[in-house]
Structures are given as C-alpha cells and as structure tokens.
Design a protein around this motif. Structure first.
Motif, mmCIF file in Angstrom:
data_model
loop_
_atom_site.group_PDB
_atom_site.id
_atom_site.type_symbol
_atom_site.label_atom_id
_atom_site.label_comp_id
_atom_site.label_asym_id
_atom_site.label_seq_id
_atom_site.Cartn_x
_atom_site.Cartn_y
_atom_site.Cartn_z
ATOM 1 N N LEU A 249 70.046 31.268 8.949
ATOM 2 C CA LEU A 249 68.967 31.620 9.866
ATOM 3 C C LEU A 249 69.310 32.914 10.589
ATOM 4 C CD1 LEU A 249 66.268 30.725 11.231
ATOM 5 C CD2 LEU A 249 67.686 29.602 12.965
ATOM 6 N N LEU A 250 68.493 33.944 10.377
ATOM 7 C CA LEU A 250 68.704 35.227 11.042
ATOM 8 C C LEU A 250 67.913 35.341 12.338
ATOM 9 C CD1 LEU A 250 68.579 37.625 7.942
ATOM 10 C CD2 LEU A 250 70.584 36.557 9.003
ATOM 11 N N GLY A 251 66.731 34.739 12.380
ATOM 12 C CA GLY A 251 65.904 34.842 13.579
ATOM 13 C C GLY A 251 64.760 33.861 13.544
ATOM 14 N N LEU A 252 64.039 33.755 14.635
ATOM 15 C CA LEU A 252 62.863 32.884 14.694
ATOM 16 C C LEU A 252 61.976 33.288 15.857
ATOM 17 C CD1 LEU A 252 63.457 30.846 17.274
ATOM 18 C CD2 LEU A 252 64.761 29.583 15.603
ATOM 19 N N ASP B 13 73.204 33.739 21.465
ATOM 20 C CA ASP B 13 72.259 33.765 20.350
ATOM 21 C C ASP B 13 71.318 32.562 20.487
ATOM 22 O OD1 ASP B 13 70.924 34.222 18.020
ATOM 23 O OD2 ASP B 13 72.711 34.437 16.779
ATOM 24 N N LEU B 14 70.216 32.770 21.179
ATOM 25 C CA LEU B 14 69.350 31.662 21.590
ATOM 26 C C LEU B 14 68.636 30.978 20.428
ATOM 27 C CD1 LEU B 14 67.788 33.120 24.854
ATOM 28 C CD2 LEU B 14 69.709 31.540 24.628
ATOM 29 N N LYS B 15 68.568 31.626 19.270
ATOM 30 C CA LYS B 15 67.876 30.961 18.154
ATOM 31 C C LYS B 15 68.549 29.636 17.788
ATOM 32 C CE LYS B 15 70.235 33.256 14.234
ATOM 33 N NZ LYS B 15 71.012 34.330 14.891
ATOM 34 N N HIS B 16 69.864 29.554 18.031
ATOM 35 C CA HIS B 16 70.583 28.349 17.651
ATOM 36 C C HIS B 16 70.231 27.147 18.526
ATOM 37 C CE1 HIS B 16 72.841 30.254 14.535
ATOM 38 N NE2 HIS B 16 73.313 31.174 15.353
ATOM 39 N N LEU B 17 69.593 27.388 19.681
ATOM 40 C CA LEU B 17 69.130 26.265 20.496
ATOM 41 C C LEU B 17 68.143 25.384 19.741
ATOM 42 C CD1 LEU B 17 68.471 27.850 24.008
ATOM 43 C CD2 LEU B 17 70.256 26.208 23.416
ATOM 44 N N PHE B 18 67.377 26.000 18.855
ATOM 45 C CA PHE B 18 66.290 25.274 18.193
ATOM 46 C C PHE B 18 66.739 24.593 16.899
ATOM 47 C CE2 PHE B 18 64.625 28.644 20.798
ATOM 48 C CZ PHE B 18 63.614 28.018 21.505
ATOM 49 N N VAL B 19 67.928 24.945 16.426
ATOM 50 C CA VAL B 19 68.442 24.356 15.188
ATOM 51 C C VAL B 19 68.974 22.960 15.494
ATOM 52 C CG1 VAL B 19 70.050 24.632 13.290
ATOM 53 C CG2 VAL B 19 69.056 26.654 14.367
ATOM 54 N N ASP C 196 60.495 35.511 21.241
ATOM 55 C CA ASP C 196 60.474 36.250 19.977
ATOM 56 C C ASP C 196 61.878 36.733 19.640
ATOM 57 O OD1 ASP C 196 60.020 37.865 17.788
ATOM 58 O OD2 ASP C 196 58.158 38.690 18.574
ATOM 59 N N LEU C 197 62.493 36.051 18.703
ATOM 60 C CA LEU C 197 63.842 36.380 18.245
ATOM 61 C C LEU C 197 63.822 36.684 16.750
ATOM 62 C CD1 LEU C 197 65.644 33.418 20.059
ATOM 63 C CD2 LEU C 197 65.450 35.769 20.883
ATOM 64 N N GLN C 198 62.776 37.377 16.302
ATOM 65 C CA GLN C 198 62.584 37.629 14.871
ATOM 66 C C GLN C 198 63.408 38.831 14.402
ATOM 67 O OE1 GLN C 198 58.289 36.734 13.439
ATOM 68 N NE2 GLN C 198 58.066 37.360 15.577
ATOM 69 N N HIS C 199 64.707 38.757 14.598
ATOM 70 C CA HIS C 199 65.580 39.839 14.167
ATOM 71 C C HIS C 199 66.112 39.531 12.776
ATOM 72 C CE1 HIS C 199 65.382 40.800 18.385
ATOM 73 N NE2 HIS C 199 66.024 39.694 18.720
ATOM 74 N N ALA C 200 66.010 40.484 11.881
ATOM 75 C CA ALA C 200 66.571 40.307 10.541
ATOM 76 C C ALA C 200 67.986 40.871 10.499
ATOM 77 C CB ALA C 200 65.679 40.991 9.508
ATOM 78 N N LEU C 201 68.771 40.506 11.513
ATOM 79 C CA LEU C 201 70.104 41.070 11.691
ATOM 80 C C LEU C 201 71.171 40.026 11.381
ATOM 81 C CD1 LEU C 201 69.572 42.889 15.111
ATOM 82 C CD2 LEU C 201 69.390 43.875 12.816
ATOM 83 N N ARG C 202 72.202 40.437 10.696
ATOM 84 C CA ARG C 202 73.358 39.575 10.476
ATOM 85 C C ARG C 202 74.405 39.761 11.567
ATOM 86 N NH1 ARG C 202 71.131 40.825 5.653
ATOM 87 N NH2 ARG C 202 70.960 39.134 4.124
ATOM 88 N N LYS C 203 74.298 40.852 12.309
ATOM 89 C CA LYS C 203 75.218 41.131 13.412
ATOM 90 C C LYS C 203 74.388 41.526 14.629
ATOM 91 C CE LYS C 203 78.791 43.699 12.353
ATOM 92 N NZ LYS C 203 79.554 44.858 11.840
ATOM 93 N N ASN C 204 74.543 40.757 15.708
ATOM 94 C CA ASN C 204 73.791 41.068 16.921
ATOM 95 C C ASN C 204 74.503 40.421 18.096
ATOM 96 O OD1 ASN C 204 71.901 41.797 18.802
ATOM 97 N ND2 ASN C 204 70.434 40.217 18.245
#
Length: 471
Positions: free
Chosen positions: A163-166, A192-198, A179-187
């Motif tokens: 998962l890169l973003g959402l 990294d708040l996207k992991h809250l939703f996983v 909005d965390l729609q980053h297509a980044l592998r390094k940031n």
C-alpha cells in the motif's frame, strides 16, 4: 433523529435505485459470505467519492450508524450487519470507475469498490498484477480494511506492504477527507497515517481510493506437491528451499492428509496426486516463480527438482512435480470441501514458524484426548507462520452438535496459540464480531487503550463499523 427526512435527503442524493429499503432488496447485503446474518435499515450504494462524503456527513449529523461493505467476502462478520437493525449498510460495490495504471512507477490508483479480479484483469495487459493470492474475490477497500495476506505472502508481502497511499472519508470532522494518495515508496515526513486504516475493519474511516504497488507477472513457474519425512521435516524443507531457491520461492503451503482426502471425496474432478501410493499424512505445495526467463530463472523445474532430489530419503519421501494448475486446484478447494464434512470450526492463526511443529503436535493431541470425534483438517501458509487449523464436527457422528463445546474448543486452541506460543488468534481475517471477545481477552491493555483513543478521536459517537478497539 428525523429518519424520514434523512431517507428523503439520501434518496435525492443517490436516487431510489441505489437507496434500498425493501427487506427483500436488502437481504443479500445482510448475509455474510460464509457466516453471519443480520438486519439493516437501508442499503446505500454510492458510485462516487463525493456521494460518500455527503453520506458520511449526513449520518454524523443525524447520528446514524454506518456499516461498510465491499464484496462482503470476509469471514469474521465485520461487513455484515448485526441483528439490531440499527445500521445503514454503506456498500461500495459501485465505487469502481477509476483504475489508473502507472507502468513506469509500477503502481496503480484504484477505487475502493474495484474487485481483485477486475484489478488484475486491467493490470494483465501491462504484464503486471496485484499478487494477493486468494480463493475469494474481495474488493480493494475490504482488502485494506482486513490487511489481506494470501498464499504468496512469502514472496510479495501482504496488503500493508504493498500500500503506497489512500484516500479516506472521516466521521469526525464530519465528511472530512484525508487525502494520502501518494504514489511514493519513500516519504519520511512524519507518521505514515495510511497505516491507521490497514486492519481497522472499517472503523476508522471510509476508504474510497487506494494507491498500490504492483508487480510483474511471473513468466515462469514450477510447482511440486511434496511428502516430508515427518512433521519436523516440513521446516527443514522450507529452510533448504529458502537457501537454495532464494527469491524464486513464492509459495509454501502445508496440507494435512485429512484435508487432502476431503478434497478427493467432494471434488470428483480432482484425482489423488500420489496414486497408486496412498494419501500421505501431510504434504506441502511448493511454488517457484520468476518474472524473467533468462539466466537462473530459465529452468525453475530443474532448480526445484534438483533441490528435492538432494533431500530424497532424508527430508523428502515422495513428490509430484509439474501439473501446477492441478496442484493449486487442490489447495484452493480445501475450504469448500471440508464444509461438506460437517460443522466447520475454523481457526486463522499465526505464530513464529519455528513453533508450528510443536504447536500442531500439541493441538492434535489435545483434540484427540478431549474431543475424539472431532476431525482436524488443517492447512496453511507455513512459510509465513500462518495456519488454518480448521476442524470439523462430523455430520455422521453420534455426538450432538453443541455450541458450548465448540466454544470450549475455540478457547483451548486460542489459549495455546496466544499464551503458549506467543501467536495471533487472527492472522489474516481481522477482528469483527466473531473475534471481538478474543481481542478483549488477549490484547494488552495499553494496546487497547491507544487503539480505542484513536477510534474515539476519529469517531467519538461510534457510528462507523461494528468493532470496538478500546477496553
């Protein structure tokens, strides 16, 4: 709450065809793929992110509870309404207009309602795929909410690792978009708040879009169904394969003899792979794969065959090589086949894989000693420490099915896994109502406190989802 006004407002937003109120229309959304059935006030079927934003805003304003649902293939009832009838089901099955593939970045931006099969169909023409190997066909949003793993995790990782973003819609502030729609592998610019939703079971926010890392389709594969010398030899075999085959090892799936025999009894098209020799007590499905057809990857069959030949007579007793499609059919048929044997008592557990041999021996002995009529038909992802230690209360036994005894068995096995082997009571399926009590039982107090604090922050009225992560 002014329910008639809320319904009228939602009808104007969605149209009558996508706001379902009739019980017969709602019924398919109220029953789980395998377990769980409840009632709902209405089913909402938005087809855009903007509609989701407005639905969340309205439901927060009117204090109306929402249950998120994707393809509804989960096995812990997290996407199935309960018997209270208090939920609106928010189905994202129509939120599937957007699939944007970036071949150079090897990533894809995809709406949450797109199914795994639909995504891989779109990726295939670019020689790419999203490598979560499942017997089911879940939605992308649901896969994130459950952090799906699958049979190829040893090579590609789970959803979290890809998962890169959402983009998510929050219940508090009402309808706010993260909005965390980053297509980044390094940031590395903060948490990294996207992991809250996983793995959140849909309780922290409504995921409407994801950015995923994708992989090249393998050009070559090789497969074998291997009979180990004994149970301890399974892990010896795994170590040798990881050392000698390295990155080519893509699956290592344990299959008990009881599970294999159930497949042969109930799926006539599948033939006994070791015939004329009898079914073994245990076997392992191995797959090697390569995205390249050059150099070392040019002959995976030879690599696998050579590796197994060195182990014959010591670690390996028998093996069937090739026929990959046929061998994978056996593995994918197990869950359905054992359902024909009786009442399935399913376990989705994980532990350090070094503990699997001892756990299995102890668990089998406990069941045989205390519940001799129960048939254990286990299988699973030994390479990542996962095991579906499933068992069946046979339909042909004289013992009358008892919910209290089933509960005793669950408590016995979970205590052994979590307390005895420092494992997990839910390796892949998530929490949901079926695992809520075990979450409360085994999760450390500080972990529950912090998870509950996050839920309180994002949804103080507890309007989103059916799980509770606090005390």
């Amino acid at each position: 709450m002014n329910m008639p006004l809320l319904i009228l407002t939602l009808q104007k937003l969605l149209g009558e065809a996508d706001l379902l109120l009739d019980p017969d229309d709602c019924r398919p959304y109220c029953k789980g793929a395998r377990y769980g059935e409840g009632e709902t006030l209405a089913v909402l079927r938005p087809d855009s992110h903007e509609q989701v934003v407005e639905i969340v805003r309205l439901c927060q304003t009117y204090h109306q509870a929402l249950l998120l649902q994707g393809a509804n293939t989960g096995l812990v009832a997290a996407s199935t309404p309960d018997a209270s009838g208090r939920f609106f089901v928010l189905s994202l099955e129509r939120l599937k207009k957007h699939i944007a593939i970036d071949v150079v970045n090897r990533s894809v931006e995809v709406d949450a309602g797109v199914s795994l099969h639909e995504l891989n169909t779109a990726l295939e023409e670019h020689g790419l795929f999203f490598p979560i190997d499942l017997a089911a066909n879940p939605s992308i949003g649901g896969m994130i909410a459950a952090n799906t793993g699958g049979a190829k995790l040893i090579k590609y990782g789970d959803v979290r690792q890809n998962l890169l973003g959402l983009r998510a819609v929050l219940m508090e502030p009402a309808g706010e978009v993260l909005d965390l729609q980053h297509a980044l592998r390094k940031n590395n610019t903060g948490p990294d708040l996207k992991h809250l939703f996983v793995g959140s079971s849909g309780c922290y926010g409504v995921i409407t879009r994801a950015v995923l890392q994708v992989h090249y389709l393998p050009k070559l594969t090789a497969a074998a169904l291997v009979v180990p010398r004994d149970q301890s030899a399974v892990l010896e075999l795994l170590q040798v394969l990881e050392r000698d085959c390295g990155e080519y090892l893509s699956a290592f799936e344990g299959i008990s003899g009881a599970a294999l025999q159930a497949v042969l009894r109930h799926v006539p098209a599948i033939k006994q792979p070791f015939h004329p020799e009898p079914c073994p007590d245990y076997c392992v499905l191995i797959e090697l794969s390569s995205r390249s057809d050059t150099q070392a990857g040019s002959d995976l069959n030879a690599l696998l065959s050579g590796c197994l030949e060195k182990l014959f007579g010591t670690v390996v007793e028998n093996a069937v090589l090739g026929r990959a499609t046929e061998l994978w059919r056996i593995r994918h048929a197990i869950s359905e086949a054992i359902r024909h044997e009786g009442k399935v008592i399913a376990f989705d557990i994980a532990m350090p894989r070094s503990a699997l041999v001892d756990f299995r021996a102890q668990a089998l002995a406990l069941i045989a000693s205390h519940y001799p009529w129960i048939r254990v038909m286990d299988f699973g992802h030994w390479a990542d420490g996962g095991c579906h230690f499933n068992m069946v209360w046979p339909s042909d036994t004289e013992q009358v099915l008892s919910d209290s005894v089933v509960q005793e068995i669950r408590d016995l096995i979970y205590d052994l896994v979590v307390l005895g082997y420092q494992g997990s009571f839910s390796a892949e399926h998530g929490i949901g109502p079926y695992n809520q009590a075990y979450y409360q039982r085994y999760t450390p107090a500080i972990q529950k406190h912090l998870s509950g604090q996050i839920q309180d922050l994002l949804d103080p009225q507890k309007l989103l989802g059916i799980c509770h992560f606090g005390h």
